[in-house]
Design an enzyme around this catalytic site. Structure first.
Site, PDB file in Angstrom:
ATOM      1  N   ASN A  40      29.750  67.920  18.662  1.00 41.37           N
ATOM      2  CA  ASN A  40      30.015  69.369  18.714  1.00 41.37           C
ATOM      3  C   ASN A  40      31.370  69.664  18.074  1.00 41.37           C
ATOM      4  O   ASN A  40      31.624  70.765  17.612  1.00 41.37           O
ATOM      5  CB  ASN A  40      29.957  69.904  20.158  1.00 41.37           C
ATOM      6  CG  ASN A  40      30.781  69.084  21.146  1.00 41.37           C
ATOM      7  OD1 ASN A  40      31.259  67.988  20.827  1.00 41.37           O
ATOM      8  ND2 ASN A  40      30.947  69.603  22.344  1.00 41.37           N
ATOM      9  N   GLY A  42      34.292  69.613  15.281  1.00 45.90           N
ATOM     10  CA  GLY A  42      34.419  69.579  13.828  1.00 45.90           C
ATOM     11  C   GLY A  42      35.903  69.623  13.535  1.00 45.90           C
ATOM     12  O   GLY A  42      36.548  70.659  13.716  1.00 45.90           O
ATOM     13  N   HIS A  43      36.481  68.492  13.185  1.00 40.37           N
ATOM     14  CA  HIS A  43      37.926  68.405  12.972  1.00 40.37           C
ATOM     15  C   HIS A  43      38.210  68.280  11.475  1.00 40.37           C
ATOM     16  O   HIS A  43      37.851  67.280  10.850  1.00 40.37           O
ATOM     17  CB  HIS A  43      38.512  67.212  13.742  1.00 40.37           C
ATOM     18  CG  HIS A  43      38.429  67.394  15.223  1.00 40.37           C
ATOM     19  ND1 HIS A  43      38.936  66.498  16.125  1.00 40.37           N
ATOM     20  CD2 HIS A  43      37.893  68.404  15.963  1.00 40.37           C
ATOM     21  CE1 HIS A  43      38.718  66.952  17.357  1.00 40.37           C
ATOM     22  NE2 HIS A  43      38.084  68.093  17.277  1.00 40.37           N
ATOM     23  N   GLN A 224      37.366  70.115  21.338  1.00 33.98           N
ATOM     24  CA  GLN A 224      37.215  71.447  21.947  1.00 33.98           C
ATOM     25  C   GLN A 224      38.598  71.970  22.371  1.00 33.98           C
ATOM     26  O   GLN A 224      39.576  71.621  21.736  1.00 33.98           O
ATOM     27  CB  GLN A 224      36.229  71.424  23.138  1.00 33.98           C
ATOM     28  CG  GLN A 224      34.775  71.198  22.719  1.00 33.98           C
ATOM     29  CD  GLN A 224      34.424  69.764  22.408  1.00 33.98           C
ATOM     30  OE1 GLN A 224      34.634  68.885  23.217  1.00 33.98           O
ATOM     31  NE2 GLN A 224      33.879  69.519  21.234  1.00 33.98           N
ATOM     32  N   THR A 239      31.985  73.722  27.385  1.00 33.58           N
ATOM     33  CA  THR A 239      31.301  72.502  26.987  1.00 33.58           C
ATOM     34  C   THR A 239      31.112  71.624  28.233  1.00 33.58           C
ATOM     35  O   THR A 239      31.409  72.056  29.358  1.00 33.58           O
ATOM     36  CB  THR A 239      32.045  71.788  25.840  1.00 33.58           C
ATOM     37  OG1 THR A 239      31.199  70.761  25.324  1.00 33.58           O
ATOM     38  CG2 THR A 239      33.382  71.195  26.298  1.00 33.58           C
ATOM     39  N   GLY A 302      29.078  76.435  10.948  1.00 33.27           N
ATOM     40  CA  GLY A 302      29.238  77.473   9.926  1.00 33.27           C
ATOM     41  C   GLY A 302      29.210  78.888  10.495  1.00 33.27           C
ATOM     42  O   GLY A 302      29.307  79.867   9.758  1.00 33.27           O
ATOM     43  N   SER A 410      52.548  74.862  11.666  1.00 31.18           N
ATOM     44  CA  SER A 410      51.665  74.549  10.539  1.00 31.18           C
ATOM     45  C   SER A 410      51.511  75.806   9.690  1.00 31.18           C
ATOM     46  O   SER A 410      51.256  76.887  10.215  1.00 31.18           O
ATOM     47  CB  SER A 410      50.322  74.075  11.077  1.00 31.18           C
ATOM     48  OG  SER A 410      49.421  73.850  10.020  1.00 31.18           O
TER      49      SER A 410
HETATM   50  P1  GDP Z   1      39.975  71.498  15.012  1.00 34.38           P
HETATM   51  O1  GDP Z   1      38.578  71.524  15.516  1.00 34.38           O
HETATM   52  O2  GDP Z   1      40.974  71.836  16.060  1.00 34.38           O
HETATM   53  O3  GDP Z   1      40.318  70.231  14.292  1.00 34.38           O
HETATM   54  O4  GDP Z   1      40.072  72.684  13.944  1.00 34.38           O
HETATM   55  P2  GDP Z   1      38.995  73.000  12.783  1.00 34.38           P
HETATM   56  O5  GDP Z   1      39.147  71.989  11.721  1.00 34.38           O
HETATM   57  O6  GDP Z   1      37.651  73.213  13.353  1.00 34.38           O
HETATM   58  O7  GDP Z   1      39.480  74.430  12.337  1.00 34.38           O
HETATM   59  C1  GDP Z   1      40.768  74.655  11.849  1.00 34.38           C
HETATM   60  C2  GDP Z   1      40.649  75.223  10.429  1.00 34.38           C
HETATM   61  O8  GDP Z   1      41.892  75.733  10.037  1.00 34.38           O
HETATM   62  C3  GDP Z   1      40.278  74.189   9.391  1.00 34.38           C
HETATM   63  O9  GDP Z   1      39.560  74.794   8.365  1.00 34.38           O
HETATM   64  C4  GDP Z   1      41.652  73.709   8.877  1.00 34.38           C
HETATM   65  O10 GDP Z   1      41.591  73.210   7.558  1.00 34.38           O
HETATM   66  C5  GDP Z   1      42.424  74.988   8.934  1.00 34.38           C
HETATM   67  N1  GDP Z   1      43.855  74.875   9.227  1.00 34.38           N
HETATM   68  C6  GDP Z   1      44.504  74.021  10.073  1.00 34.38           C
HETATM   69  N2  GDP Z   1      45.823  74.325  10.142  1.00 34.38           N
HETATM   70  C7  GDP Z   1      46.006  75.399   9.341  1.00 34.38           C
HETATM   71  C8  GDP Z   1      47.143  76.207   9.002  1.00 34.38           C
HETATM   72  O11 GDP Z   1      48.244  76.016   9.497  1.00 34.38           O
HETATM   73  N3  GDP Z   1      46.930  77.248   8.149  1.00 34.38           N
HETATM   74  C9  GDP Z   1      45.708  77.510   7.604  1.00 34.38           C
HETATM   75  N4  GDP Z   1      45.602  78.551   6.774  1.00 34.38           N
HETATM   76  N5  GDP Z   1      44.627  76.775   7.891  1.00 34.38           N
HETATM   77  C10 GDP Z   1      44.763  75.741   8.761  1.00 34.38           C
HETATM   78  P1  IMO Z   2      36.452  71.355  18.123  1.00 32.37           P
HETATM   79  O1  IMO Z   2      36.727  69.961  18.623  1.00 32.37           O
HETATM   80  C1  IMO Z   2      34.967  75.347  19.000  1.00 32.37           C
HETATM   81  C2  IMO Z   2      31.697  75.684  21.886  1.00 32.37           C
HETATM   82  C3  IMO Z   2      30.345  76.119  21.365  1.00 32.37           C
HETATM   83  C4  IMO Z   2      29.770  76.776  22.604  1.00 32.37           C
HETATM   84  C5  IMO Z   2      30.314  75.903  23.722  1.00 32.37           C
HETATM   85  C6  IMO Z   2      29.347  74.824  24.183  1.00 32.37           C
HETATM   86  O2  IMO Z   2      36.080  71.418  16.696  1.00 32.37           O
HETATM   87  O3  IMO Z   2      37.551  72.280  18.500  1.00 32.37           O
HETATM   88  P2  IMO Z   2      28.342  72.567  23.200  1.00 32.37           P
HETATM   89  O4  IMO Z   2      27.849  72.212  21.837  1.00 32.37           O
HETATM   90  O5  IMO Z   2      29.485  71.754  23.661  1.00 32.37           O
HETATM   91  O6  IMO Z   2      27.229  72.647  24.190  1.00 32.37           O
HETATM   92  O7  IMO Z   2      28.883  74.084  23.048  1.00 32.37           O
HETATM   93  O8  IMO Z   2      31.486  75.297  23.221  1.00 32.37           O
HETATM   94  N1  IMO Z   2      32.268  74.496  21.177  1.00 32.37           N
HETATM   95  C7  IMO Z   2      33.283  74.561  20.327  1.00 32.37           C
HETATM   96  N2  IMO Z   2      33.964  75.623  19.846  1.00 32.37           N
HETATM   97  N3  IMO Z   2      35.342  74.098  18.651  1.00 32.37           N
HETATM   98  C8  IMO Z   2      34.685  73.020  19.136  1.00 32.37           C
HETATM   99  O9  IMO Z   2      35.113  71.761  18.914  1.00 32.37           O
HETATM  100  C9  IMO Z   2      33.582  73.231  19.991  1.00 32.37           C
HETATM  101  N4  IMO Z   2      32.708  72.408  20.622  1.00 32.37           N
HETATM  102  C10 IMO Z   2      31.913  73.205  21.345  1.00 32.37           C
HETATM  103  O10 IMO Z   2      30.471  77.007  20.297  1.00 32.37           O
HETATM  104  O11 IMO Z   2      30.342  78.059  22.759  1.00 32.37           O
HETATM  105 MG    MG Z   3      36.740  72.396  15.041  1.00 31.03          MG
END
Ligand code: GDP
Ligand code: IMO
Ligand code: MG
Length: 421
Positions: A40, A42-43, A224, A239, A302, A410
């Site tokens: 679940n 997405g980093h 999360q 979650t 997405g 950041s």
């Molecule tokens: P995570 O789940 O906490 O690892 O975060 P995600 O990767 O799901 O979402 C963070 C989004 O913001 C990604 O598209 C990163 O590339 C982007 N991002 C992270 N830090 C920054 C920042 O300081 N500025 C901008 N503009 N984008 C960032």
């Molecule tokens: P990262 O690690 C943002 C949200 C889902 C849903 C709820 C339960 O990238 O920050 P699940 O699939 O666990 O049953 O979903 O939690 N959710 C997240 N929202 N970032 C995530 O992970 C998430 N993982 C789950 O959108 O509302």
């Molecule tokens: Mg994420």
């Protein structure tokens, strides 16, 4: 006492930028370990103009001299694991030397994904907006003691163990009106099992504790965010794991006495994907502006993320639960160009002002403080003192409200776009 384990975790509803920051600070550590969640998550992280998205593999994997561990608290979907390994680049033989899987990590079975979809489809007002990766059903089976774990894939009777679980899942699914193609999914899943066999599947708790005792530094990477924690988040819109710092101990087998710093990461505003309360949500032009400027679309699904102003009561709640020692603020650059920034400093609940999150997700109205914004593009800045004074004032305001220092800012998605104070 070896306090050489630091934890980095999200203080909001996920997607705070954990992947980017873990990658950026990995050079300071020897081991990077995921302790809960599963695909679940997405980093995202970015370097040399290429963006990578990780779901199960810790975000230290791009530093070839570091050990990465998938801990016992994680739920692993072998099919996702295989795809992720293949997308990484380096050959499996090389990755196998530095990515280790806990034998105690539970597996997400094909039936879990289908059950996730079945449960979500039949929910009415309590639809969670799950990522449908099978997380809830996999953790349910873990707690019910019906799970299969990574260590089981080496057993001679693994196929029998699997068939038994599958039958149990099919018995439940008979009660649901849902079309699914199990066979196709199963094929990819078993290929994933074969992929996992290339890696060391061990009792990582011994391995990690041995390294900690020998003075090595561990970074525990949360998935999360605190507001999605199974106990403390806005239940049931959460979650299925403990996303708070305590989860790092149970999800890796380390003792609280080993914990040094707790890095709490937050966006300069708020986002949430999926259902559930979000007091500062903006359903207007400003919300759209934040979504566009911050490219706020889910890394895993997405889906457009809901956007809103920073919520200090929620942030303080997360700081309290996690014992945050340092705050990391991401996406500061996204606020550039907004004339006046609002920050929620308390809520109105039935006309009364409160700084506590309400029980049972009762709706609250945010009370805002306005702070002046800044115009400059800040992505090229690498020194704190060179940031616009209004951004520094915004940070000071957050520090005053929370009592915790902001030690990292950041200013863009690239690993270089990071300011350490
Ligand atoms: P995570 O789940 O906490 O690892 O975060 P995600 O990767 O799901 O979402 C963070 C989004 O913001 C990604 O598209 C990163 O590339 C982007 N991002 C992270 N830090 C920054 C920042 O300081 N500025 C901008 N503009 N984008 C960032
Ligand atoms: P990262 O690690 C943002 C949200 C889902 C849903 C709820 C339960 O990238 O920050 P699940 O699939 O666990 O049953 O979903 O939690 N959710 C997240 N929202 N970032 C995530 O992970 C998430 N993982 C789950 O959108 O509302
Ligand atoms: Mg994420």
């Amino acid at each position: 006492m070896a306090m050489n384990t630091d934890i980095l975790l999200g203080l909001q509803w996920g997607d705070e930028g954990k992947g980017k920051i873990v990658d950026a600070i990995s050079p300071e550590y020897d081991i990077i370990a995921r302790f809960q969640g599963g695909p679940n998550a997405g980093h995202s992280l970015e370097f040399n103009n290429v963006k990578h998205i990780l779901h199960l593999i810790p975000s230290g994997i791009f530093h070839s001299e570091k050990i990465n561990v998938i801990g016992n608290g994680v739920v692993i979907d072998p099919a996702v694991f295989k795809k992720e390994i293949e997308n990484l680049g380096p050959p499996v033989s090389e990755l196998a030397g530095r990515l280790i899987i806990s034998a105690k990590a539970n597996l997400i079975l094909p039936g879990h994904r289908i059950l996730d979809a079945a449960y979500e489809k039949h929910k009415g007002c309590l639809k969670i907006g799950s990522t449908l990766k099978g997380i809830g059903p996999a953790y349910t089976d873990k707690v019910a003691r019906n799970g299969l774990r990574a260590g089981d894939i080496l057993a001679e009777n693994f196929r029998d163990l699997y068939e038994e679980r599958l039958e149990a899942h099919l018995r439940i699914l008979k009660n649901y009106d849902l079309e699914y193609d199990l066979k196709e999914y199963e094929a990819g899943w078993f290929e994933g099992i074969e992929m996992m066999k290339n890696f060391r599947i061990i009792n990582t708790e011994y391995y990690i504790n041995d390294l900690i005792d020998r003075g090595k530094k561990l970074l525990a990477e949360g998935a999360q965010g605190t507001m999605l924690d199974i106990d403390f988040g806005s239940y049931p819109f959460v979650t299925s794991s403990n996303t708070v710092s305590a989860g790092a101990c149970t999800g890796l087998g380390i003792s609280p006495k080993n914990i040094g710093e707790v890095f709490g990461i937050f966006k300069a505003y708020c986002t949430r994907v999926g259902s559930g309360p979000f007091p500062t949500e903006l359903n207007d032009e400003t919300g759209k502006l934040l979504r566009d400027a911050g490219h706020e679309y889910g890394s895993t699904t997405g889906r457009p993320r809901r956007c809103g102003w920073l919520d200090i009561p929620a942030l303080k709640y997360a700081i309290m639960l996690n014992g945050v020692t340092q705050l990391f603020m991401t996406k500061s650059d996204v606020l550039s160009g907004i004339d006046t920034i609002k920050v929620c400093t308390s809520y109105l609940l039935a006309g009364e002002e409160t700084r506590e999150l309400p029980i049972n997700n009762i709706p609250v109205e945010p009370v805002y403080t306005e702070v002046p914004g800044w115009k400059e593009n800040i992505s090229g800045i690498r020194e704190f003192s060179l940031l616009p004074s209004n951004l520094r004032n915004y940070i000071k305001f957050i520090e005053d409200q929370t009592g915790v220092p902001v030690t990292l800012v950041s200013v863009g998605p690239d690993r270089e776009e990071t300011i350490l104070r």
